[in-house]
Write a protein that holds these residues in place. Structure first.
Motif, PDB file in Angstrom:
ATOM      1  N   LYS A  44     -68.296 -61.554-174.778  1.00 43.62           N
ATOM      2  CA  LYS A  44     -68.478 -61.094-176.158  1.00 43.62           C
ATOM      3  C   LYS A  44     -67.298 -61.499-177.034  1.00 43.62           C
ATOM      4  O   LYS A  44     -67.467 -61.876-178.192  1.00 43.62           O
ATOM      5  CB  LYS A  44     -68.680 -59.578-176.200  1.00 43.62           C
ATOM      6  CG  LYS A  44     -70.030 -59.144-175.678  1.00 43.62           C
ATOM      7  CD  LYS A  44     -70.201 -57.644-175.733  1.00 43.62           C
ATOM      8  CE  LYS A  44     -71.575 -57.257-175.215  1.00 43.62           C
ATOM      9  NZ  LYS A  44     -71.823 -55.828-175.319  1.00 43.62           N
ATOM     10  N   ASN A  45     -66.097 -61.423-176.459  1.00 38.84           N
ATOM     11  CA  ASN A  45     -64.911 -61.841-177.214  1.00 38.84           C
ATOM     12  C   ASN A  45     -64.945 -63.331-177.516  1.00 38.84           C
ATOM     13  O   ASN A  45     -64.566 -63.755-178.614  1.00 38.84           O
ATOM     14  CB  ASN A  45     -63.635 -61.480-176.447  1.00 38.84           C
ATOM     15  CG  ASN A  45     -63.378 -59.999-176.392  1.00 38.84           C
ATOM     16  OD1 ASN A  45     -63.988 -59.215-177.129  1.00 38.84           O
ATOM     17  ND2 ASN A  45     -62.488 -59.591-175.518  1.00 38.84           N
ATOM     18  N   VAL A  46     -65.391 -64.122-176.562  1.00 41.73           N
ATOM     19  CA  VAL A  46     -65.498 -65.565-176.789  1.00 41.73           C
ATOM     20  C   VAL A  46     -66.526 -65.856-177.874  1.00 41.73           C
ATOM     21  O   VAL A  46     -66.290 -66.695-178.750  1.00 41.73           O
ATOM     22  CB  VAL A  46     -65.825 -66.315-175.478  1.00 41.73           C
ATOM     23  CG1 VAL A  46     -66.289 -67.738-175.750  1.00 41.73           C
ATOM     24  CG2 VAL A  46     -64.603 -66.333-174.565  1.00 41.73           C
ATOM     25  N   VAL A  47     -67.645 -65.161-177.857  1.00 45.62           N
ATOM     26  CA  VAL A  47     -68.660 -65.350-178.905  1.00 45.62           C
ATOM     27  C   VAL A  47     -68.052 -65.043-180.274  1.00 45.62           C
ATOM     28  O   VAL A  47     -68.216 -65.809-181.231  1.00 45.62           O
ATOM     29  CB  VAL A  47     -69.903 -64.465-178.656  1.00 45.62           C
ATOM     30  CG1 VAL A  47     -70.832 -64.480-179.862  1.00 45.62           C
ATOM     31  CG2 VAL A  47     -70.636 -64.920-177.411  1.00 45.62           C
ATOM     32  N   ALA A  48     -67.316 -63.939-180.365  1.00 51.00           N
ATOM     33  CA  ALA A  48     -66.703 -63.558-181.638  1.00 51.00           C
ATOM     34  C   ALA A  48     -65.691 -64.604-182.096  1.00 51.00           C
ATOM     35  O   ALA A  48     -65.682 -64.993-183.276  1.00 51.00           O
ATOM     36  CB  ALA A  48     -66.040 -62.184-181.518  1.00 51.00           C
ATOM     37  N   LEU A  49     -64.860 -65.086-181.182  1.00 48.33           N
ATOM     38  CA  LEU A  49     -63.876 -66.115-181.526  1.00 48.33           C
ATOM     39  C   LEU A  49     -64.553 -67.421-181.927  1.00 48.33           C
ATOM     40  O   LEU A  49     -64.136 -68.095-182.870  1.00 48.33           O
ATOM     41  CB  LEU A  49     -62.925 -66.365-180.354  1.00 48.33           C
ATOM     42  CG  LEU A  49     -61.898 -65.280-180.084  1.00 48.33           C
ATOM     43  CD1 LEU A  49     -61.225 -65.509-178.733  1.00 48.33           C
ATOM     44  CD2 LEU A  49     -60.864 -65.236-181.201  1.00 48.33           C
ATOM     45  N   ARG A  50     -65.594 -67.785-181.188  1.00 47.64           N
ATOM     46  CA  ARG A  50     -66.340 -69.011-181.492  1.00 47.64           C
ATOM     47  C   ARG A  50     -66.917 -68.941-182.901  1.00 47.64           C
ATOM     48  O   ARG A  50     -66.769 -69.880-183.701  1.00 47.64           O
ATOM     49  CB  ARG A  50     -67.460 -69.221-180.461  1.00 47.64           C
ATOM     50  CG  ARG A  50     -68.351 -70.420-180.766  1.00 47.64           C
ATOM     51  CD  ARG A  50     -69.399 -70.635-179.713  1.00 47.64           C
ATOM     52  NE  ARG A  50     -70.366 -69.574-179.545  1.00 47.64           N
ATOM     53  CZ  ARG A  50     -71.370 -69.311-180.371  1.00 47.64           C
ATOM     54  NH1 ARG A  50     -71.543 -70.015-181.485  1.00 47.64           N
ATOM     55  NH2 ARG A  50     -72.220 -68.327-180.131  1.00 47.64           N
ATOM     56  N   LYS A  51     -67.522 -67.828-183.226  1.00 44.04           N
ATOM     57  CA  LYS A  51     -68.118 -67.666-184.559  1.00 44.04           C
ATOM     58  C   LYS A  51     -67.048 -67.590-185.639  1.00 44.04           C
ATOM     59  O   LYS A  51     -67.229 -68.122-186.732  1.00 44.04           O
ATOM     60  CB  LYS A  51     -69.011 -66.424-184.583  1.00 44.04           C
ATOM     61  CG  LYS A  51     -70.271 -66.623-183.768  1.00 44.04           C
ATOM     62  CD  LYS A  51     -71.163 -65.396-183.781  1.00 44.04           C
ATOM     63  CE  LYS A  51     -72.448 -65.650-183.017  1.00 44.04           C
ATOM     64  NZ  LYS A  51     -73.341 -64.492-183.031  1.00 44.04           N
ATOM     65  N   THR A 107     -59.570 -74.408-176.254  1.00 48.64           N
ATOM     66  CA  THR A 107     -60.245 -74.867-177.472  1.00 48.64           C
ATOM     67  C   THR A 107     -60.183 -73.812-178.566  1.00 48.64           C
ATOM     68  O   THR A 107     -60.075 -74.147-179.745  1.00 48.64           O
ATOM     69  CB  THR A 107     -61.705 -75.251-177.160  1.00 48.64           C
ATOM     70  OG1 THR A 107     -61.706 -76.272-176.152  1.00 48.64           O
ATOM     71  CG2 THR A 107     -62.434 -75.755-178.392  1.00 48.64           C
ATOM     72  N   LEU A 108     -60.230 -72.555-178.173  1.00 47.74           N
ATOM     73  CA  LEU A 108     -60.184 -71.453-179.135  1.00 47.74           C
ATOM     74  C   LEU A 108     -58.749 -70.985-179.402  1.00 47.74           C
ATOM     75  O   LEU A 108     -58.545 -69.921-179.989  1.00 47.74           O
ATOM     76  CB  LEU A 108     -61.045 -70.286-178.634  1.00 47.74           C
ATOM     77  CG  LEU A 108     -62.531 -70.595-178.477  1.00 47.74           C
ATOM     78  CD1 LEU A 108     -63.249 -69.430-177.795  1.00 47.74           C
ATOM     79  CD2 LEU A 108     -63.173 -70.916-179.817  1.00 47.74           C
ATOM     80  N   ASP A 109     -57.765 -71.763-178.980  1.00 44.63           N
ATOM     81  CA  ASP A 109     -56.343 -71.454-179.179  1.00 44.63           C
ATOM     82  C   ASP A 109     -55.927 -70.119-178.563  1.00 44.63           C
ATOM     83  O   ASP A 109     -55.154 -69.359-179.146  1.00 44.63           O
ATOM     84  CB  ASP A 109     -55.968 -71.487-180.667  1.00 44.63           C
ATOM     85  CG  ASP A 109     -56.153 -72.862-181.276  1.00 44.63           C
ATOM     86  OD1 ASP A 109     -55.815 -73.861-180.606  1.00 44.63           O
ATOM     87  OD2 ASP A 109     -56.646 -72.942-182.416  1.00 44.63           O
ATOM     88  N   ARG A 110     -56.444 -69.836-177.370  1.00 39.57           N
ATOM     89  CA  ARG A 110     -56.111 -68.589-176.686  1.00 39.57           C
ATOM     90  C   ARG A 110     -55.609 -68.809-175.262  1.00 39.57           C
ATOM     91  O   ARG A 110     -55.451 -67.854-174.505  1.00 39.57           O
ATOM     92  CB  ARG A 110     -57.350 -67.665-176.626  1.00 39.57           C
ATOM     93  CG  ARG A 110     -57.789 -67.123-177.971  1.00 39.57           C
ATOM     94  CD  ARG A 110     -56.713 -66.194-178.515  1.00 39.57           C
ATOM     95  NE  ARG A 110     -57.222 -65.211-179.416  1.00 39.57           N
ATOM     96  CZ  ARG A 110     -57.248 -65.347-180.734  1.00 39.57           C
ATOM     97  NH1 ARG A 110     -56.810 -66.445-181.281  1.00 39.57           N
ATOM     98  NH2 ARG A 110     -57.717 -64.388-181.491  1.00 39.57           N
ATOM     99  N   LEU A 111     -55.320 -70.043-174.886  1.00 41.23           N
ATOM    100  CA  LEU A 111     -54.901 -70.332-173.518  1.00 41.23           C
ATOM    101  C   LEU A 111     -53.596 -69.624-173.163  1.00 41.23           C
ATOM    102  O   LEU A 111     -53.428 -69.149-172.037  1.00 41.23           O
ATOM    103  CB  LEU A 111     -54.755 -71.845-173.303  1.00 41.23           C
ATOM    104  CG  LEU A 111     -54.463 -72.293-171.881  1.00 41.23           C
ATOM    105  CD1 LEU A 111     -55.575 -71.855-170.932  1.00 41.23           C
ATOM    106  CD2 LEU A 111     -54.277 -73.794-171.829  1.00 41.23           C
TER     107      LEU A 111
END
Length: 91
Positions: free
Chosen positions: A19-26, A66-70
């Protein structure tokens, strides 16, 4: 109280991560297809992850990059003494 006490189960954490990835992606205005292309993770894997929470660690790390969270993964599972040093030296 379940098997894991007051903590979430592994499955609940998987769903929360997805869910967090979906939010970050959007938030970054990526479609699933764009995230796939930018991360190198198969489109089907991203779709499955967002739906079920299931994904390989390597793919999760690629998506996170890719989402700058690594960088957030670098502090996971640190031994207690390392966490203390990290805080002490603002590492």
């Amino acid at each position: 109280m379940g098997e894991y006490g007051d903590q979430n189960t592994p499955k609940e954490v998987m769903i929360l991560l997805s869910k967090n990835v979906v939010a970050l992606r959007k938030e970054q205005n990526f479609t699933q297809k764009e995230l796939s292309e930018k991360s190198g993770v198969a489109y089907a894997s991203i779709r499955k992850f967002e739906r079920t929470g299931i994904i390989s660690l390597e793919s999760l790390l690629k998506i996170s990059n890719t989402l700058d969270r690594l960088a957030e993964f670098e502090s996971l599972l640190l031994p207690d003494e390392m966490e203390g040093l990290k805080k002490l030296f603002d590492y």
